[in-house]
Design a protein around this motif. Structure first.
Motif, PDB file in Angstrom:
ATOM      1  N   ARG A 154      37.155  41.863  69.508  1.00 54.98           N
ATOM      2  CA  ARG A 154      38.050  42.024  68.219  1.00 54.98           C
ATOM      3  C   ARG A 154      39.316  41.379  68.258  1.00 54.98           C
ATOM      4  NH1 ARG A 154      38.040  47.759  66.105  1.00 54.98           N
ATOM      5  NH2 ARG A 154      39.452  48.493  67.877  1.00 54.98           N
ATOM      6  N   THR A 155      40.179  40.997  68.727  1.00 58.52           N
ATOM      7  CA  THR A 155      41.059  40.461  69.066  1.00 58.52           C
ATOM      8  C   THR A 155      41.722  38.929  69.685  1.00 58.52           C
ATOM      9  OG1 THR A 155      42.119  41.097  71.311  1.00 58.52           O
ATOM     10  CG2 THR A 155      42.178  42.905  69.700  1.00 58.52           C
ATOM     11  N   VAL A 156      40.027  38.742  69.403  1.00 60.76           N
ATOM     12  CA  VAL A 156      40.076  37.476  69.562  1.00 60.76           C
ATOM     13  C   VAL A 156      39.616  36.117  69.151  1.00 60.76           C
ATOM     14  CG1 VAL A 156      38.600  35.530  71.255  1.00 60.76           C
ATOM     15  CG2 VAL A 156      38.942  37.812  72.396  1.00 60.76           C
ATOM     16  N   GLY A 157      40.536  34.805  69.164  1.00 64.02           N
ATOM     17  CA  GLY A 157      40.281  33.942  67.722  1.00 64.02           C
ATOM     18  C   GLY A 157      40.397  32.817  68.132  1.00 64.02           C
ATOM     19  N   ALA A 158      39.729  31.648  68.296  1.00 63.37           N
ATOM     20  CA  ALA A 158      40.291  30.452  68.202  1.00 63.37           C
ATOM     21  C   ALA A 158      42.132  30.326  68.737  1.00 63.37           C
ATOM     22  CB  ALA A 158      39.842  29.311  67.938  1.00 63.37           C
ATOM     23  N   GLY A 159      42.524  30.052  69.853  1.00 60.31           N
ATOM     24  CA  GLY A 159      43.618  29.850  70.026  1.00 60.31           C
ATOM     25  C   GLY A 159      44.567  30.630  69.909  1.00 60.31           C
ATOM     26  N   GLN A 160      43.664  32.319  70.365  1.00 63.08           N
ATOM     27  CA  GLN A 160      44.279  33.441  70.528  1.00 63.08           C
ATOM     28  C   GLN A 160      43.688  34.443  71.496  1.00 63.08           C
ATOM     29  OE1 GLN A 160      43.366  35.873  66.754  1.00 63.08           O
ATOM     30  NE2 GLN A 160      44.833  34.689  65.345  1.00 63.08           N
ATOM     31  N   VAL A 161      44.161  34.820  72.518  1.00 60.93           N
ATOM     32  CA  VAL A 161      44.933  34.783  73.976  1.00 60.93           C
ATOM     33  C   VAL A 161      43.378  36.284  73.723  1.00 60.93           C
ATOM     34  CG1 VAL A 161      45.212  36.337  76.314  1.00 60.93           C
ATOM     35  CG2 VAL A 161      45.918  34.254  74.690  1.00 60.93           C
ATOM     36  N   GLY A 162      43.293  36.983  73.136  1.00 57.79           N
ATOM     37  CA  GLY A 162      43.392  38.356  72.855  1.00 57.79           C
ATOM     38  C   GLY A 162      43.558  39.415  74.047  1.00 57.79           C
ATOM     39  N   ARG A 163      43.314  40.721  73.131  1.00 59.54           N
ATOM     40  CA  ARG A 163      44.253  41.453  74.042  1.00 59.54           C
ATOM     41  C   ARG A 163      43.718  43.470  74.090  1.00 59.54           C
ATOM     42  NH1 ARG A 163      45.635  45.054  69.634  1.00 59.54           N
ATOM     43  NH2 ARG A 163      45.977  44.004  67.985  1.00 59.54           N
ATOM     44  N   LYS A 164      44.582  44.103  75.110  1.00 54.34           N
ATOM     45  CA  LYS A 164      43.316  45.340  75.462  1.00 54.34           C
ATOM     46  C   LYS A 164      44.008  46.108  74.380  1.00 54.34           C
ATOM     47  CE  LYS A 164      43.935  45.049  80.132  1.00 54.34           C
ATOM     48  NZ  LYS A 164      42.068  44.868  80.931  1.00 54.34           N
ATOM     49  N   THR A 165      42.851  46.995  74.015  1.00 56.70           N
ATOM     50  CA  THR A 165      43.497  48.104  72.458  1.00 56.70           C
ATOM     51  C   THR A 165      42.731  49.555  72.866  1.00 56.70           C
ATOM     52  OG1 THR A 165      41.065  47.330  71.532  1.00 56.70           O
ATOM     53  CG2 THR A 165      42.847  46.471  70.734  1.00 56.70           C
ATOM     54  N   ALA A 166      43.365  50.519  72.444  1.00 57.69           N
ATOM     55  CA  ALA A 166      42.515  51.464  72.879  1.00 57.69           C
ATOM     56  C   ALA A 166      41.272  52.157  72.896  1.00 57.69           C
ATOM     57  CB  ALA A 166      42.971  52.549  71.769  1.00 57.69           C
ATOM     58  N   ARG A 167      40.414  51.293  72.265  1.00 60.14           N
ATOM     59  CA  ARG A 167      38.768  50.596  72.355  1.00 60.14           C
ATOM     60  C   ARG A 167      38.814  50.074  73.518  1.00 60.14           C
ATOM     61  NH1 ARG A 167      35.395  46.678  69.762  1.00 60.14           N
ATOM     62  NH2 ARG A 167      33.503  47.244  69.102  1.00 60.14           N
ATOM     63  N   SER A 168      39.384  49.345  73.229  1.00 61.72           N
ATOM     64  CA  SER A 168      38.404  49.037  75.078  1.00 61.72           C
ATOM     65  C   SER A 168      39.587  49.232  76.743  1.00 61.72           C
ATOM     66  CB  SER A 168      39.478  46.990  75.060  1.00 61.72           C
ATOM     67  OG  SER A 168      41.095  47.072  75.380  1.00 61.72           O
ATOM     68  N   GLN A 169      40.038  49.972  76.465  1.00 55.66           N
ATOM     69  CA  GLN A 169      40.253  50.464  77.318  1.00 55.66           C
ATOM     70  C   GLN A 169      39.726  52.526  77.048  1.00 55.66           C
ATOM     71  OE1 GLN A 169      42.133  48.181  79.230  1.00 55.66           O
ATOM     72  NE2 GLN A 169      43.402  50.349  79.905  1.00 55.66           N
ATOM     73  N   GLY A 170      38.762  52.876  76.539  1.00 56.27           N
ATOM     74  CA  GLY A 170      37.491  53.369  76.341  1.00 56.27           C
ATOM     75  C   GLY A 170      39.084  55.276  76.077  1.00 56.27           C
ATOM     76  N   THR A 171      39.952  54.817  75.815  1.00 58.88           N
ATOM     77  CA  THR A 171      40.477  55.774  75.726  1.00 58.88           C
ATOM     78  C   THR A 171      40.271  57.190  74.507  1.00 58.88           C
ATOM     79  OG1 THR A 171      42.045  54.928  73.881  1.00 58.88           O
ATOM     80  CG2 THR A 171      42.809  55.007  76.289  1.00 58.88           C
ATOM     81  N   PRO A 172      40.698  58.625  74.478  1.00 56.93           N
ATOM     82  CA  PRO A 172      40.238  58.664  73.491  1.00 56.93           C
ATOM     83  C   PRO A 172      40.564  58.982  72.246  1.00 56.93           C
ATOM     84  CG  PRO A 172      41.005  60.481  75.342  1.00 56.93           C
ATOM     85  CD  PRO A 172      41.251  58.939  75.726  1.00 56.93           C
ATOM     86  N   ASP A 173      41.836  57.917  72.125  1.00 56.55           N
ATOM     87  CA  ASP A 173      42.063  57.263  69.981  1.00 56.55           C
ATOM     88  C   ASP A 173      40.682  56.275  69.725  1.00 56.55           C
ATOM     89  OD1 ASP A 173      44.122  58.814  71.080  1.00 56.55           O
ATOM     90  OD2 ASP A 173      45.021  57.219  71.330  1.00 56.55           O
ATOM     91  N   SER A 174      40.086  55.614  70.631  1.00 53.79           N
ATOM     92  CA  SER A 174      38.617  55.165  70.583  1.00 53.79           C
ATOM     93  C   SER A 174      37.683  55.334  70.136  1.00 53.79           C
ATOM     94  CB  SER A 174      38.380  53.633  71.555  1.00 53.79           C
ATOM     95  OG  SER A 174      38.643  54.395  72.547  1.00 53.79           O
ATOM     96  N   VAL A 175      37.011  56.885  70.528  1.00 54.38           N
ATOM     97  CA  VAL A 175      36.205  57.402  70.669  1.00 54.38           C
ATOM     98  C   VAL A 175      36.068  58.533  68.653  1.00 54.38           C
ATOM     99  CG1 VAL A 175      34.983  58.829  71.477  1.00 54.38           C
ATOM    100  CG2 VAL A 175      35.922  58.135  72.817  1.00 54.38           C
ATOM    101  N   PRO A 176      35.147  57.397  67.834  1.00 54.93           N
ATOM    102  CA  PRO A 176      34.766  58.664  66.934  1.00 54.93           C
ATOM    103  C   PRO A 176      35.084  59.667  66.891  1.00 54.93           C
ATOM    104  CG  PRO A 176      33.511  56.669  67.558  1.00 54.93           C
ATOM    105  CD  PRO A 176      34.157  56.726  68.196  1.00 54.93           C
ATOM    106  N   ALA A 177      35.436  60.314  66.024  1.00 54.88           N
ATOM    107  CA  ALA A 177      35.001  62.798  65.797  1.00 54.88           C
ATOM    108  C   ALA A 177      34.035  62.132  65.628  1.00 54.88           C
ATOM    109  CB  ALA A 177      35.872  62.338  64.685  1.00 54.88           C
ATOM    110  N   GLY A 178      33.317  63.954  66.704  1.00 52.10           N
ATOM    111  CA  GLY A 178      31.294  63.917  66.004  1.00 52.10           C
ATOM    112  C   GLY A 178      30.793  63.193  67.613  1.00 52.10           C
TER     113      GLY A 178
END
Length: 129
Positions: free
Chosen positions: A104-128
């Protein structure tokens, strides 16, 4: 041959082409490959599968060192978390490979980056979940 892309490497990108829906993936690996074309699906010679690639401007120059074009590819290897949901033996249940970014952070000319979602951390897991 591939390398980690830097912002300056992406100045000639015009678009990112996704072969799979990137929003369904926690992360993708990104690499800068040297290929012989500016546009179209590049040759893919890794294990796993090609998820997407970049297209370049029609005037994009060839690399002086190789005579090839530097284009980004996005891919997953067989042992990556998006290929093994819920597998407790997956090496990336938490965390991600060095070259992985949240698509979701990738675009033409944009490198992209790590997020909580890409790291699989608890903040990225939907409730339930």
């Amino acid at each position: 041959m591939s390398a980690m892309p830097q912002k300056g490497d992406l100045a000639q990108e015009t678009e990112i082409v996704w072969l799979e829906d990137p929003m369904r993936l926690d992360y993708v690996r990104q690499a800068l490959d040297k290929v012989n074309t500016r546009r179209g699906k590049p040759r893919y010679e890794r294990d796993g599968r090609l998820i997407g690639y970049s297209n370049l401007e029609p005037e994009a120059p060839r690399r002086i060192d190789s005579g090839l074009f530097a284009r980004r590819i996005f891919y997953l290897l067989p042992h990556d978390r998006p290929n093994r949901p819920g597998d407790p033996d997956c090496p990336y249940n938490v965390g991600s490979p060095l070259e992985a970014v949240d698509p979701r952070t990738v675009g033409a000319g944009q490198v992209g980056r790590k997020t909580a979602r890409s790291q699989g951390t608890p903040d990225s897991v939907p409730a339930g979940s």
